[in-house]
Design a protein around this motif. Structure first.
Motif, PDB file in Angstrom:
ATOM      1  N   LYS A   3       0.811  -1.215   0.000  1.00 25.32           N
ATOM      2  CA  LYS A   3       0.000   0.000   0.000  1.00 25.32           C
ATOM      3  C   LYS A   3       0.851   1.275   0.000  1.00 25.32           C
ATOM      4  O   LYS A   3       0.487   2.263  -0.622  1.00 25.32           O
ATOM      5  CB  LYS A   3      -0.952   0.004   1.189  1.00 25.32           C
ATOM      6  CG  LYS A   3      -1.903   1.175   1.125  1.00 25.32           C
ATOM      7  CD  LYS A   3      -3.102   1.009   1.975  1.00 25.32           C
ATOM      8  CE  LYS A   3      -3.994   2.213   1.775  1.00 25.32           C
ATOM      9  NZ  LYS A   3      -5.359   1.951   2.048  1.00 25.32           N
ATOM     10  N   ARG A  23      -8.980   6.899  -7.619  1.00 17.54           N
ATOM     11  CA  ARG A  23      -9.433   7.490  -6.366  1.00 17.54           C
ATOM     12  C   ARG A  23      -8.982   6.723  -5.127  1.00 17.54           C
ATOM     13  O   ARG A  23      -8.924   7.269  -4.049  1.00 17.54           O
ATOM     14  CB  ARG A  23     -10.964   7.553  -6.352  1.00 17.54           C
ATOM     15  CG  ARG A  23     -11.524   8.351  -7.489  1.00 17.54           C
ATOM     16  CD  ARG A  23     -11.743   9.788  -7.085  1.00 17.54           C
ATOM     17  NE  ARG A  23     -12.432  10.511  -8.136  1.00 17.54           N
ATOM     18  CZ  ARG A  23     -11.847  11.356  -8.945  1.00 17.54           C
ATOM     19  NH1 ARG A  23     -10.566  11.590  -8.827  1.00 17.54           N
ATOM     20  NH2 ARG A  23     -12.519  12.002  -9.863  1.00 17.54           N
ATOM     21  N   SER A  24      -8.744   5.431  -5.268  1.00 16.14           N
ATOM     22  CA  SER A  24      -8.423   4.653  -4.079  1.00 16.14           C
ATOM     23  C   SER A  24      -7.429   3.549  -4.389  1.00 16.14           C
ATOM     24  O   SER A  24      -7.175   3.232  -5.537  1.00 16.14           O
ATOM     25  CB  SER A  24      -9.699   4.045  -3.492  1.00 16.14           C
ATOM     26  OG  SER A  24     -10.284   3.168  -4.418  1.00 16.14           O
TER      27      SER A  24
END
Length: 83
Positions: A3, A23-24
């Motif tokens: 991540k 966006r994510s």
């Protein structure tokens, strides 16, 4: 790709300079599988996902979504963006 690298990739806007498309981040921690990475946590269809990872083998069911990059390539792109 974990991540931290994924968020860095998005924050530096390497693929999406204007922040319109991504966006994510879904990282390996989000997958419900312990043996492979999967898009099973997506709320939309798999066709809308772009996977950025350095290892093709961990995405056995999603190779068509994969953009394979090495950590060295990512580090170089981030360093160039920061200059």
């Amino acid at each position: 790709m974990d991540k931290v690298w994924s968020v860095l990739f998005l924050d530096c806007r390497i693929l999406d300079p204007e922040g319109r498309y991504f966006r994510s981040v879904i990282a390996k921690d989000h997958s419900s599988s312990s043996v492979a990475k999967d898009l099973d946590v997506l709320l939309s269809t798999d066709e809308l996902a772009l996977i950025i990872d350095d290892t093709e083998a961990v995405w056995p069911g999603h190779k068509r979504n994969l953009l394979q990059v090495s950590h060295a390539m990512l580090a170089k792109a981030i360093a160039a963006w920061q200059q």
